[in-house]
Write a protein that holds these residues in place. Structure first.
Motif, PDB file in Angstrom:
ATOM      1  N   LYS A 267      -0.426   3.155  -6.356  1.00  8.89           N
ATOM      2  CA  LYS A 267      -1.534   4.092  -6.187  1.00  8.89           C
ATOM      3  C   LYS A 267      -1.869   4.228  -4.706  1.00  8.89           C
ATOM      4  CE  LYS A 267      -6.160   5.111  -7.612  1.00  8.89           C
ATOM      5  NZ  LYS A 267      -7.458   4.679  -7.901  1.00  8.89           N
ATOM      6  N   GLY A 268      -2.123   5.459  -4.262  1.00  8.92           N
ATOM      7  CA  GLY A 268      -2.509   5.701  -2.881  1.00  8.92           C
ATOM      8  C   GLY A 268      -1.375   6.110  -1.969  1.00  8.92           C
TER       9      GLY A 268
ATOM     10  N   ASP B  68      -1.173   0.420   1.436  1.00  4.84           N
ATOM     11  CA  ASP B  68      -0.461   1.098   0.359  1.00  4.84           C
ATOM     12  C   ASP B  68       1.019   1.284   0.685  1.00  4.84           C
ATOM     13  OD1 ASP B  68      -2.819   1.205  -1.085  1.00  4.84           O
ATOM     14  OD2 ASP B  68      -3.324   3.215  -0.384  1.00  4.84           O
ATOM     15  N   PHE B  69       1.317   1.593   1.955  1.00  2.00           N
ATOM     16  CA  PHE B  69       2.715   1.754   2.337  1.00  2.00           C
ATOM     17  C   PHE B  69       3.450   0.417   2.231  1.00  2.00           C
ATOM     18  CE2 PHE B  69       6.424   2.474   4.972  1.00  2.00           C
ATOM     19  CZ  PHE B  69       6.788   3.771   4.613  1.00  2.00           C
TER      20      PHE B  69
ATOM     21  N   GLY C 147       1.658   5.116  -9.673  1.00  2.00           N
ATOM     22  CA  GLY C 147       1.387   6.517  -9.358  1.00  2.00           C
ATOM     23  C   GLY C 147       1.069   6.748  -7.905  1.00  2.00           C
ATOM     24  N   ALA C 148       1.247   7.992  -7.463  1.00  2.00           N
ATOM     25  CA  ALA C 148       1.048   8.348  -6.063  1.00  2.00           C
ATOM     26  C   ALA C 148       0.334   9.671  -5.955  1.00  2.00           C
ATOM     27  CB  ALA C 148       2.410   8.444  -5.368  1.00  2.00           C
TER      28      ALA C 148
ATOM     29  N   ALA D 153      -8.808  10.417   1.633  1.00  2.00           N
ATOM     30  CA  ALA D 153      -9.455   9.683   0.547  1.00  2.00           C
ATOM     31  C   ALA D 153      -8.665   8.421   0.236  1.00  2.00           C
ATOM     32  CB  ALA D 153      -9.572  10.552  -0.699  1.00  2.00           C
ATOM     33  N   ALA D 154      -7.351   8.531   0.258  1.00  2.00           N
ATOM     34  CA  ALA D 154      -6.516   7.351   0.032  1.00  2.00           C
ATOM     35  C   ALA D 154      -6.764   6.321   1.119  1.00  2.00           C
ATOM     36  CB  ALA D 154      -5.033   7.738   0.008  1.00  2.00           C
ATOM     37  N   ALA D 155      -6.922   6.778   2.348  1.00  2.00           N
ATOM     38  CA  ALA D 155      -7.160   5.859   3.460  1.00  2.00           C
ATOM     39  C   ALA D 155      -8.474   5.128   3.300  1.00  2.00           C
ATOM     40  CB  ALA D 155      -7.156   6.619   4.785  1.00  2.00           C
ATOM     41  N   SER D 156      -9.469   5.792   2.728  1.00  2.00           N
ATOM     42  CA  SER D 156     -10.762   5.138   2.594  1.00  2.00           C
ATOM     43  C   SER D 156     -10.813   4.201   1.403  1.00  2.00           C
ATOM     44  CB  SER D 156     -11.865   6.185   2.476  1.00  2.00           C
ATOM     45  OG  SER D 156     -11.767   6.868   1.251  1.00  2.00           O
ATOM     46  N   THR D 157      -9.887   4.372   0.468  1.00  2.00           N
ATOM     47  CA  THR D 157      -9.875   3.529  -0.716  1.00  2.00           C
ATOM     48  C   THR D 157      -9.561   2.086  -0.348  1.00  2.00           C
ATOM     49  OG1 THR D 157      -9.138   5.400  -2.025  1.00  2.00           O
ATOM     50  CG2 THR D 157      -8.841   3.232  -2.999  1.00  2.00           C
TER      51      THR D 157
END
Length: 193
Positions: A16-17, A35-36, A56-57, A68-72
């Motif tokens: 995810k992300g 995430d990476f 998932g991505a 948003a992914a960065a802030s997660t």
């Protein structure tokens, strides 16, 4: 520099992300380091075991997906200087550059300087490494055209653009009446002297 030779994975095989680049592979500059790294570790593990797993991505996502992914997830450790920038490092560095340009832009720019800045911002928005962020910024600029008539005008426009991203990330908005103090003159309390 070596090319990324890892094969693209289907979306259900990615953590995810992870944001997929237009080439179908995970986009390092659109994805947080955490995430990476999770994707890289998963890839290494699956190569060793021959299995595939993931959750998932973000693929072809709309405005703000990468941010948003960065802030997660915040990276627990800063990215070393000799590694490619993740979405968070890239964002911080980019805002520093753009605000510094605003701070040194002329109070009364010539027609050529105004044209150069408009051209730069347009080109910048198309070349930005995170494609999701780039497209989001292009949409912002279509809605709220870059203001290049003076240093103050551009600085305030840029501050509002930055605040639009901050809102998407769930961060506090900056008081744009203080943009010049923050990026040009330094704080009145002298801590930047």
């Amino acid at each position: 520099m070596t090319a990324d030779t890892r094969e693209p994975q289907s979306n259900d095989q990615l953590p995810k992300g992870v944001v997929i680049g237009k080439d179908g592979k995970p986009c390092r500059s659109c994805t947080s380091k955490r995430d990476f790294s999770a994707w890289a570790q998963m890839t290494k593990s699956s190569l060793k075991s021959g299995s595939n797993a993931g959750t998932g991505a973000i693929v072809g996502a709309g405005a703000g997906a990468a941010t948003a992914a960065a802030s997660t997830f915040s990276s627990p450790h800063p990215t070393p200087d000799d590694c490619p920038a993740d979405v968070e490092t890239l964002g911080r560095s980019t805002w520093t550059l753009l605000h510094s340009i605003a701070a040194t832009y002329p109070k009364t720019p010539s027609a050529a300087q105004q044209s150069d800045l408009r051209t730069f911002m347009g080109t910048f928005s198309r070349l930005y490494p995170c494609w999701v962020c780039a497209e989001d910024f292009q949409r912002y600029m279509e809605k709220d055209h870059v203001q290049v008539g003076s240093r103050d005008e551009f600085g305030k426009w840029l501050c509002e653009a930055h605040n639009a991203v901050n809102v998407k990330l769930g961060k506090e908005k900056f008081d744009c009446s203080k943009w010049e103090e923050r990026w040009r003159t330094g704080w009145k309390d002298g801590r930047c002297d």
